[in-house]
Motif scaffolding. Structure first.
Motif, PDB file in Angstrom:
ATOM      1  N   GLY A 204       0.813  -1.209   0.000  1.00 13.59           N
ATOM      2  CA  GLY A 204       0.000   0.000   0.000  1.00 13.59           C
ATOM      3  C   GLY A 204       0.844   1.254   0.000  1.00 13.59           C
ATOM      4  N   TRP A 205       0.281   2.312  -0.524  1.00  8.71           N
ATOM      5  CA  TRP A 205       0.853   3.655  -0.432  1.00  8.71           C
ATOM      6  C   TRP A 205      -0.061   4.488   0.461  1.00  8.71           C
ATOM      7  CZ3 TRP A 205       5.542   5.190  -2.091  1.00  8.71           C
ATOM      8  CH2 TRP A 205       6.194   4.405  -3.044  1.00  8.71           C
ATOM      9  N   TYR A 206       0.548   5.180   1.398  1.00  3.10           N
ATOM     10  CA  TYR A 206      -0.151   6.068   2.300  1.00  3.10           C
ATOM     11  C   TYR A 206       0.497   7.444   2.195  1.00  3.10           C
ATOM     12  CZ  TYR A 206      -2.173   1.944   4.577  1.00  3.10           C
ATOM     13  OH  TYR A 206      -2.863   0.778   4.843  1.00  3.10           O
ATOM     14  N   ARG A 207      -0.189   8.446   2.701  1.00  7.29           N
ATOM     15  CA  ARG A 207       0.395   9.784   2.737  1.00  7.29           C
ATOM     16  C   ARG A 207      -0.031  10.509   3.994  1.00  7.29           C
ATOM     17  NH1 ARG A 207      -2.900  12.653  -2.294  1.00  7.29           N
ATOM     18  NH2 ARG A 207      -4.938  12.865  -1.233  1.00  7.29           N
ATOM     19  N   GLN A 208       0.818  11.441   4.386  1.00  5.17           N
ATOM     20  CA  GLN A 208       0.536  12.247   5.565  1.00  5.17           C
ATOM     21  C   GLN A 208       0.926  13.680   5.284  1.00  5.17           C
ATOM     22  OE1 GLN A 208       2.227  10.821   9.241  1.00  5.17           O
ATOM     23  NE2 GLN A 208       0.739  11.963  10.454  1.00  5.17           N
ATOM     24  N   ALA A 209      -0.061  14.548   5.289  1.00  8.48           N
ATOM     25  CA  ALA A 209       0.166  15.974   5.106  1.00  8.48           C
ATOM     26  C   ALA A 209       0.383  16.616   6.474  1.00  8.48           C
ATOM     27  CB  ALA A 209      -1.022  16.604   4.396  1.00  8.48           C
TER      28      ALA A 209
ATOM     29  N   PRO B  78      -2.271  20.634  -5.592  1.00  9.46           N
ATOM     30  CA  PRO B  78      -1.593  21.086  -4.369  1.00  9.46           C
ATOM     31  C   PRO B  78      -2.006  20.270  -3.141  1.00  9.46           C
ATOM     32  CG  PRO B  78      -2.264  22.967  -5.670  1.00  9.46           C
ATOM     33  CD  PRO B  78      -2.839  21.764  -6.342  1.00  9.46           C
ATOM     34  N   GLU B  79      -3.228  19.815  -3.097  1.00  8.74           N
ATOM     35  CA  GLU B  79      -3.686  19.034  -1.943  1.00  8.74           C
ATOM     36  C   GLU B  79      -3.090  17.622  -1.901  1.00  8.74           C
ATOM     37  OE1 GLU B  79      -5.604  20.684  -4.164  1.00  8.74           O
ATOM     38  OE2 GLU B  79      -7.469  19.574  -4.593  1.00  8.74           O
ATOM     39  N   ASP B  80      -2.347  17.239  -2.924  1.00  9.36           N
ATOM     40  CA  ASP B  80      -1.624  15.972  -2.895  1.00  9.36           C
ATOM     41  C   ASP B  80      -0.286  16.104  -2.162  1.00  9.36           C
ATOM     42  OD1 ASP B  80      -2.714  15.426  -6.264  1.00  9.36           O
ATOM     43  OD2 ASP B  80      -3.524  14.478  -4.444  1.00  9.36           O
ATOM     44  N   THR B  81       0.070  17.306  -1.783  1.00  9.28           N
ATOM     45  CA  THR B  81       1.327  17.534  -1.067  1.00  9.28           C
ATOM     46  C   THR B  81       1.328  16.785   0.258  1.00  9.28           C
ATOM     47  OG1 THR B  81       1.703  19.696  -2.067  1.00  9.28           O
ATOM     48  CG2 THR B  81       2.765  19.276   0.058  1.00  9.28           C
ATOM     49  N   ALA B  82       2.340  15.959   0.456  1.00 14.91           N
ATOM     50  CA  ALA B  82       2.420  15.120   1.659  1.00 14.91           C
ATOM     51  C   ALA B  82       3.701  14.300   1.609  1.00 14.91           C
ATOM     52  CB  ALA B  82       1.226  14.169   1.741  1.00 14.91           C
ATOM     53  N   VAL B  83       3.989  13.655   2.710  1.00 12.13           N
ATOM     54  CA  VAL B  83       5.003  12.607   2.702  1.00 12.13           C
ATOM     55  C   VAL B  83       4.288  11.303   2.348  1.00 12.13           C
ATOM     56  CG1 VAL B  83       6.720  11.333   4.021  1.00 12.13           C
ATOM     57  CG2 VAL B  83       6.396  13.781   4.422  1.00 12.13           C
ATOM     58  N   TYR B  84       4.815  10.602   1.370  1.00 11.60           N
ATOM     59  CA  TYR B  84       4.217   9.359   0.901  1.00 11.60           C
ATOM     60  C   TYR B  84       5.011   8.166   1.441  1.00 11.60           C
ATOM     61  CZ  TYR B  84       1.032  11.811  -2.164  1.00 11.60           C
ATOM     62  OH  TYR B  84       0.008  12.605  -2.649  1.00 11.60           O
ATOM     63  N   TYR B  85       4.296   7.230   2.017  1.00  9.97           N
ATOM     64  CA  TYR B  85       4.902   6.074   2.648  1.00  9.97           C
ATOM     65  C   TYR B  85       4.460   4.781   1.957  1.00  9.97           C
ATOM     66  CZ  TYR B  85       5.720   9.258   6.577  1.00  9.97           C
ATOM     67  OH  TYR B  85       6.114  10.312   7.366  1.00  9.97           O
ATOM     68  N   CYS B  86       5.390   3.868   1.866  1.00  5.96           N
ATOM     69  CA  CYS B  86       5.101   2.525   1.372  1.00  5.96           C
ATOM     70  C   CYS B  86       4.884   1.607   2.578  1.00  5.96           C
ATOM     71  CB  CYS B  86       6.294   2.047   0.543  1.00  5.96           C
ATOM     72  SG  CYS B  86       6.166   0.371  -0.093  1.00  5.96           S
ATOM     73  N   ASN B  87       3.948   0.701   2.426  1.00  8.05           N
ATOM     74  CA  ASN B  87       3.628  -0.240   3.501  1.00  8.05           C
ATOM     75  C   ASN B  87       3.406  -1.625   2.894  1.00  8.05           C
ATOM     76  OD1 ASN B  87       0.920  -1.585   4.798  1.00  8.05           O
ATOM     77  ND2 ASN B  87       2.317  -0.854   6.375  1.00  8.05           N
TER      78      ASN B  87
ATOM     79  N   GLY C 197       9.459   7.087   3.947  1.00 10.37           N
ATOM     80  CA  GLY C 197       8.690   8.087   3.236  1.00 10.37           C
ATOM     81  C   GLY C 197       9.492   8.914   2.261  1.00 10.37           C
ATOM     82  N   THR C 198       8.759   9.514   1.323  1.00 11.19           N
ATOM     83  CA  THR C 198       9.359  10.440   0.361  1.00 11.19           C
ATOM     84  C   THR C 198       8.423  11.635   0.214  1.00 11.19           C
ATOM     85  OG1 THR C 198      10.274  10.633  -1.887  1.00 11.19           O
ATOM     86  CG2 THR C 198       8.319   9.258  -1.659  1.00 11.19           C
ATOM     87  N   GLN C 199       8.991  12.820   0.201  1.00 12.86           N
ATOM     88  CA  GLN C 199       8.205  14.049   0.175  1.00 12.86           C
ATOM     89  C   GLN C 199       7.750  14.369  -1.242  1.00 12.86           C
ATOM     90  OE1 GLN C 199       7.313  16.373   2.787  1.00 12.86           O
ATOM     91  NE2 GLN C 199       6.046  17.196   1.116  1.00 12.86           N
ATOM     92  N   VAL C 200       6.475  14.666  -1.369  1.00 13.98           N
ATOM     93  CA  VAL C 200       5.899  15.150  -2.623  1.00 13.98           C
ATOM     94  C   VAL C 200       5.308  16.525  -2.355  1.00 13.98           C
ATOM     95  CG1 VAL C 200       4.083  14.822  -4.333  1.00 13.98           C
ATOM     96  CG2 VAL C 200       5.421  12.863  -3.546  1.00 13.98           C
ATOM     97  N   THR C 201       5.746  17.497  -3.127  1.00 11.80           N
ATOM     98  CA  THR C 201       5.240  18.854  -2.989  1.00 11.80           C
ATOM     99  C   THR C 201       4.714  19.320  -4.332  1.00 11.80           C
ATOM    100  OG1 THR C 201       6.864  19.328  -1.254  1.00 11.80           O
ATOM    101  CG2 THR C 201       5.781  21.209  -2.292  1.00 11.80           C
ATOM    102  N   VAL C 202       3.464  19.736  -4.344  1.00 12.63           N
ATOM    103  CA  VAL C 202       2.826  20.193  -5.575  1.00 12.63           C
ATOM    104  C   VAL C 202       2.542  21.689  -5.439  1.00 12.63           C
ATOM    105  CG1 VAL C 202       0.940  19.843  -7.198  1.00 12.63           C
ATOM    106  CG2 VAL C 202       1.774  17.924  -5.825  1.00 12.63           C
ATOM    107  N   SER C 203       3.131  22.470  -6.306  1.00 10.94           N
ATOM    108  CA  SER C 203       2.953  23.921  -6.253  1.00 10.94           C
ATOM    109  C   SER C 203       1.800  24.341  -7.166  1.00 10.94           C
ATOM    110  CB  SER C 203       4.234  24.621  -6.671  1.00 10.94           C
ATOM    111  OG  SER C 203       4.547  24.324  -8.013  1.00 10.94           O
ATOM    112  N   SER C 204       1.146  25.399  -6.749  1.00  4.83           N
ATOM    113  CA  SER C 204      -0.018  25.875  -7.530  1.00  4.83           C
ATOM    114  C   SER C 204       0.399  26.879  -8.590  1.00  4.83           C
ATOM    115  CB  SER C 204      -1.050  26.483  -6.595  1.00  4.83           C
ATOM    116  OG  SER C 204      -0.470  27.535  -5.864  1.00  4.83           O
TER     117      SER C 204
END
Length: 115
Positions: free
Chosen positions: A35-40, A87-96, A108-115
């Motif tokens: 699974g992929w999870y994310r935490q903003a 932009p609301e997809d911005t979060a740290v993404y974790y594999c599980n 985790g790996t950081q994903v940042t989406v700029s507007s």
């Protein structure tokens, strides 16, 4: 020792794409659900997508139609293709990975989406 290492995160403009990878070691990938999870910031960790051992997939409503989870069991690797990023997809993404009551997380790996 089980280890999951995520990569592929970064800074992208809204509408862009990223492909995350999760490489597992110390486990046999094909007997684990992935699974992929994310935490903003300031929010709880949430499920993004999951691939069962049989390869069936499930997505959260917020990413359905934009994200695709896949896995290459021969390479012990899972992927998350993210298109039409917002932009609301911005979060740290974790594999599980999870099997019965046993699970492991990557860092985790950081994903940042700029507007």
């Amino acid at each position: 020792q089980v280890q999951l290492v995520e990569s592929g995160g970064g800074l992208v403009q809204a509408g862009g794409s990223l492909r995350l990878s999760c490489v597992g070691s110390g486990i046999t990938f094909n007997i684990w659900a992935v699974g992929w999870y994310r935490q903003a910031p300031g929010k709880q960790r949430e499920l993004v997508a999951i691939s069962s051992r049989s390869g069936s997939t499930m997505y959260s409503d917020s990413v359905k139609g934009r994200f695709t989870i896949s896995r290459d069991n021969a390479k012990n690797t899972a992927y998350l293709q993210m298109n039409s990023l917002k932009p609301e997809d911005t979060a740290v993404y974790y594999c599980n990975v999870i099997r019965d009551t046993t699970g492991y997380w990557g860092l985790g790996t950081q994903v940042t989406v700029s507007s």
